[in-house]
Scaffold this motif. Sequence first.
Motif, mmCIF file in Angstrom:
data_model
loop_
_atom_site.group_PDB
_atom_site.id
_atom_site.type_symbol
_atom_site.label_atom_id
_atom_site.label_comp_id
_atom_site.label_asym_id
_atom_site.label_seq_id
_atom_site.Cartn_x
_atom_site.Cartn_y
_atom_site.Cartn_z
ATOM 1 N N MET A 180 12.249 71.187 53.589
ATOM 2 C CA MET A 180 11.228 70.182 53.889
ATOM 3 C C MET A 180 11.864 68.811 54.053
ATOM 4 O O MET A 180 11.471 68.034 54.932
ATOM 5 C CB MET A 180 10.189 70.145 52.767
ATOM 6 C CG MET A 180 9.333 71.390 52.679
ATOM 7 S SD MET A 180 8.176 71.496 54.058
ATOM 8 C CE MET A 180 8.698 73.021 54.790
ATOM 9 N N ASN A 181 12.826 68.509 53.210
ATOM 10 C CA ASN A 181 13.471 67.206 53.303
ATOM 11 C C ASN A 181 14.240 67.076 54.609
ATOM 12 O O ASN A 181 14.172 66.047 55.282
ATOM 13 C CB ASN A 181 14.413 67.000 52.106
ATOM 14 C CG ASN A 181 14.831 65.556 51.968
ATOM 15 O OD1 ASN A 181 13.993 64.664 51.896
ATOM 16 N ND2 ASN A 181 16.124 65.306 51.976
ATOM 17 N N ASP A 182 14.970 68.128 54.975
ATOM 18 C CA ASP A 182 15.706 68.087 56.234
ATOM 19 C C ASP A 182 14.754 67.954 57.416
ATOM 20 O O ASP A 182 15.023 67.242 58.376
ATOM 21 C CB ASP A 182 16.550 69.354 56.403
ATOM 22 C CG ASP A 182 17.776 69.315 55.520
ATOM 23 O OD1 ASP A 182 18.387 70.376 55.294
ATOM 24 O OD2 ASP A 182 18.128 68.215 55.045
ATOM 25 N N THR A 183 13.638 68.667 57.324
ATOM 26 C CA THR A 183 12.647 68.570 58.392
ATOM 27 C C THR A 183 12.139 67.145 58.520
ATOM 28 O O THR A 183 12.094 66.573 59.604
ATOM 29 C CB THR A 183 11.452 69.488 58.104
ATOM 30 O OG1 THR A 183 11.930 70.810 57.928
ATOM 31 C CG2 THR A 183 10.455 69.452 59.245
ATOM 32 N N LEU A 184 11.765 66.588 57.377
ATOM 33 C CA LEU A 184 11.259 65.214 57.374
ATOM 34 C C LEU A 184 12.304 64.253 57.938
ATOM 35 O O LEU A 184 12.000 63.342 58.690
ATOM 36 C CB LEU A 184 10.910 64.825 55.939
ATOM 37 C CG LEU A 184 9.775 63.841 55.721
ATOM 38 C CD1 LEU A 184 8.526 64.269 56.445
ATOM 39 C CD2 LEU A 184 9.510 63.712 54.232
ATOM 40 N N ASN A 185 13.543 64.508 57.579
ATOM 41 C CA ASN A 185 14.626 63.652 58.031
ATOM 42 C C ASN A 185 14.774 63.686 59.539
ATOM 43 O O ASN A 185 15.091 62.695 60.179
ATOM 44 C CB ASN A 185 15.924 64.126 57.375
ATOM 45 C CG ASN A 185 16.939 63.016 57.282
ATOM 46 O OD1 ASN A 185 16.604 61.864 57.464
ATOM 47 N ND2 ASN A 185 18.164 63.365 57.022
ATOM 48 N N GLY A 186 14.563 64.854 60.119
ATOM 49 C CA GLY A 186 14.782 65.009 61.543
ATOM 50 C C GLY A 186 13.574 64.625 62.385
ATOM 51 O O GLY A 186 13.632 64.707 63.600
ATOM 52 N N MET A 187 12.494 64.211 61.750
ATOM 53 C CA MET A 187 11.288 63.883 62.518
ATOM 54 C C MET A 187 11.366 62.466 63.065
ATOM 55 O O MET A 187 11.811 61.554 62.378
ATOM 56 C CB MET A 187 10.059 64.009 61.626
ATOM 57 C CG MET A 187 9.660 65.450 61.411
ATOM 58 S SD MET A 187 9.195 66.194 62.981
ATOM 59 C CE MET A 187 9.900 67.825 62.774
ATOM 60 N N PRO A 188 10.934 62.281 64.310
ATOM 61 C CA PRO A 188 10.952 60.933 64.879
ATOM 62 C C PRO A 188 10.090 59.994 64.046
ATOM 63 O O PRO A 188 9.043 60.380 63.544
ATOM 64 C CB PRO A 188 10.342 61.131 66.275
ATOM 65 C CG PRO A 188 10.465 62.575 66.561
ATOM 66 C CD PRO A 188 10.440 63.280 65.258
ATOM 67 N N PHE A 224 8.288 56.586 54.331
ATOM 68 C CA PHE A 224 8.465 57.955 54.850
ATOM 69 C C PHE A 224 9.791 58.081 55.594
ATOM 70 O O PHE A 224 10.368 59.157 55.659
ATOM 71 C CB PHE A 224 7.327 58.324 55.802
ATOM 72 C CG PHE A 224 5.988 58.451 55.132
ATOM 73 C CD1 PHE A 224 4.823 58.391 55.870
ATOM 74 C CD2 PHE A 224 5.887 58.623 53.763
ATOM 75 C CE1 PHE A 224 3.586 58.510 55.269
ATOM 76 C CE2 PHE A 224 4.651 58.734 53.142
ATOM 77 C CZ PHE A 224 3.495 58.668 53.897
ATOM 78 N N ILE A 259 12.603 57.873 52.521
ATOM 79 C CA ILE A 259 12.652 58.913 51.474
ATOM 80 C C ILE A 259 13.627 60.045 51.778
ATOM 81 O O ILE A 259 14.480 60.365 50.930
ATOM 82 C CB ILE A 259 11.238 59.462 51.190
ATOM 83 C CG1 ILE A 259 10.438 58.443 50.395
ATOM 84 C CG2 ILE A 259 11.308 60.774 50.424
ATOM 85 C CD1 ILE A 259 8.985 58.820 50.211
#
Lengths: 275, 332, 272
Positions: A98-106, A136, A139
Amino acid sequence: MEVLLVITTILVILPLLIIIYHVVTNGISALNWDLFTEELGSPSRAMQGRPTGLIHTMFGTLVVDFLALAIAVPVGIGAGIMLAEYPEHKLNPLLRIMNDTLNGMPAILKGLFAFALIVKPMGTFSGFAGGVALSFVMIPIIARTTESALMSIPWTIREAGLAIGLPRWRVVLSTVVPAAKTGLVTGILIGFARAAGEAAPLLFTSFGNNYLPNSWIGFLLNPVDTLPQRLYSLAISPYAEWHSMGWAAAIVLLGFVICCFIAARFATREKFNVS
Amino acid sequence: MARNDQQADSQMDLKKSPSALYHWLGDRIFSSLSVTLGITIILLALGMAWVLFAEGAAALREFGFFGFLTGTTWDPAVQLQFGTWPFLFGTLITSGAALAISIFPAIAVAIFSAEYAPRWLSAIIDNLVQLIAAIPSVVIGIWGIFVLAPWLRDTIYMPVYLWAEASMPALLPLLGNPIGYGMATATIVLSLMIVPYTTALTKDAIRSVPVAQREASRALGATRWEVIRMAVLPYARSGIMAGAILSLGRAIGETMAVAMLIGNKNTLPFSIFGAGATMPSVIVNEFREAVENLHVSSLMAIGFVLFILALVINLIAAYITRKLSISGGQTI
Amino acid sequence: MSNTHSQEPGVRITNLHTRPMNVRMETKNLTVTYGETIGVDNISIPIENKKVTALIGPSGCGKSTFLRALNRMHDLTRAARVSGEVLLDGEDIYAPDVNPVLIRRKIGMVFQKPTPFPTMSIFDNVVAGLKLVGIRDKKNLKETCERALTNAALFNEVKDRLGDPGVSLSGGQQQRLSIARALAVDPEVLLMDEPTSSLDPQATSRIEELIHTLKDQVTIVVITHNMQQAARVSDRTAFFFEGSLVEMGETQSLFTNPREKRTEEYITGRFG
């Protein structure tokens, strides 16, 4: 072959230097004291040569950025501690994904998220929503760098703490965190610099304001101006005077980001004495 | 953790002393706090997906998911028809072209830095390339508006357009309006901005190639470049590919510089020099002024599509890393 | 002929039992240093043509450093300094106008751990060196590949699956593949750095048999930490200790009748 590689490297780095050159030269000529003492007001102010500046933008940026820090640092470091200090926890694999996903989101999506989460219920754009949106962005970066910094401390340090009878939480706070403090601070710095440069999330949350708010609390409850968002507005506006203010905003923003970059590089280099 | 609990519990049974409480309660509070904060991130990620979907649901319901995705009309003013295809197309074209333009230079820089440059030069190059990624998108945007676009117009677009006008008029619709703000300019800027991601991962992959492989290649009589081509690059290919895909992921999400330079035209067909739009750019351009609920919902739905696209790209990158990696799962 | 080992710097007499008739390679005052550390100190020894020369000695005695000087592998190490001469057929390979890349085609090397290129098939692995020389003709490549694999005693085991990845072979097969790869470019000398250290006994004995048959075609220099192996495969043996040559001679006489006390102690296992 080596010649080709050298030429390519130069071609890649050259635009960076050109960009910095233009921002610095255009920005310096646009800098003046009014920038740090006056509000923006309407376009006519600039067009008529009356005093105009970005003081409200500077304050707004500080408020929004530090609010974002206040939210993101506990969450990011807490999550990083969970990942690093409790590696057996069942939720960790999910958390990492989830963290990696969040990180990769524009970043723009984070702005939309904060819009729906904060602006809609509040009924107004606000500095608070802007701070949340930027948090966001910060984080996932802080969580990742915290985990990495804590994991780089050998497990033996924790064992030593436990062996002298410290409870686990004291071991983490008193032995591991101090040992990792350079990495932790660097991670926060990197996250902060990233978020401080983002404009898209702020366009739909703090929105922007040409004036200072009436009271300090107004920074949180009302639309607020921030540097990246204001830079965007100035650049696409049809007024030449505002364009030059845009360059001034650009050099301030660029200067800030480069300082954070150098500080982060310097900190990580100091850790390793053998280069 | 379990062992600590057991120990602590038995301590509590033996003597309910304050220090045992301090241990046990402190640990409980601390771990609960950490876990709560960690869970917050999980909730944020899931929440974001959910919210984008929920806010965009009205539009998706109105036009159907595929209808929305493939619809070519984006008309907030008259028809209230919202089809995302122009923006999806714009995103794919600009990002794909940016990747194609930047990939070999980015790899070349990584090779030069990792294999040829002396250490001090390598450090400078790496830092400068990473600095590219650190520059805020809006700063690149303003530079693009006032420096790059006019220069491109005068140096490349106009000459090419005039040449086509004279010699190959059939090409004109493809070329489009050469005012400087359009697909080409946005793509060029984008390709610069995504270089650092490919370069960083390629360099990591190159450095993790075992020395034994290089030596074996050298011992056969390979020159430095032949060693790179024969032993290093093939071994590093999963890392290189992951870097490229990561760059693509960044490209599709790149917002400000693109929005400031792409000219903002919502209808197909796009042309090379002429104005266009991408998913992030249309959101930036229209969200603040959107009044109709359907309009807002449609923009949110575009956000959802962008989310899905970014997610898919990240998953592909992770898959490639695992499948193709020779030393088994180098983490990005 | 002097048999004593002088400790004076600059005045070193190689402890050589006899000088072979047919010398293929020779080192003269070869010294390799890494910064302050001396890896190999003033070695002057001959390598006999179409024979197997073994280098033995305890860990860290410099035999690997010495071997790598023979095909200019130290060129790749920034801190390494090589002085002295290494002659191949009378010509110094360290002469300023010599291209090290060409040297490495004449003097091949096989390493301790087999290193097939993981992204290449067996066939591509074997002909990798040929492609470097510019040979692309398919027929030529095929024939050379077959010949090299046969010489490496691997052909029969892989002839039906030349397209399989090189890493799909067992450890011993991979090492023979590495040998085939080195042989494919038709080197004059083959250097082997502990080629069987990472292999099981069966694979080891196959490689030892292979060395025996190969020496008719190529001059071989092999490093081994296993003295029985040195006794089994080599014609001449050189014993290194702490960067210097202690003694060198025909294998049989070195092992049964060593002249230096240290050699005797090493051989009988008193240290190392």
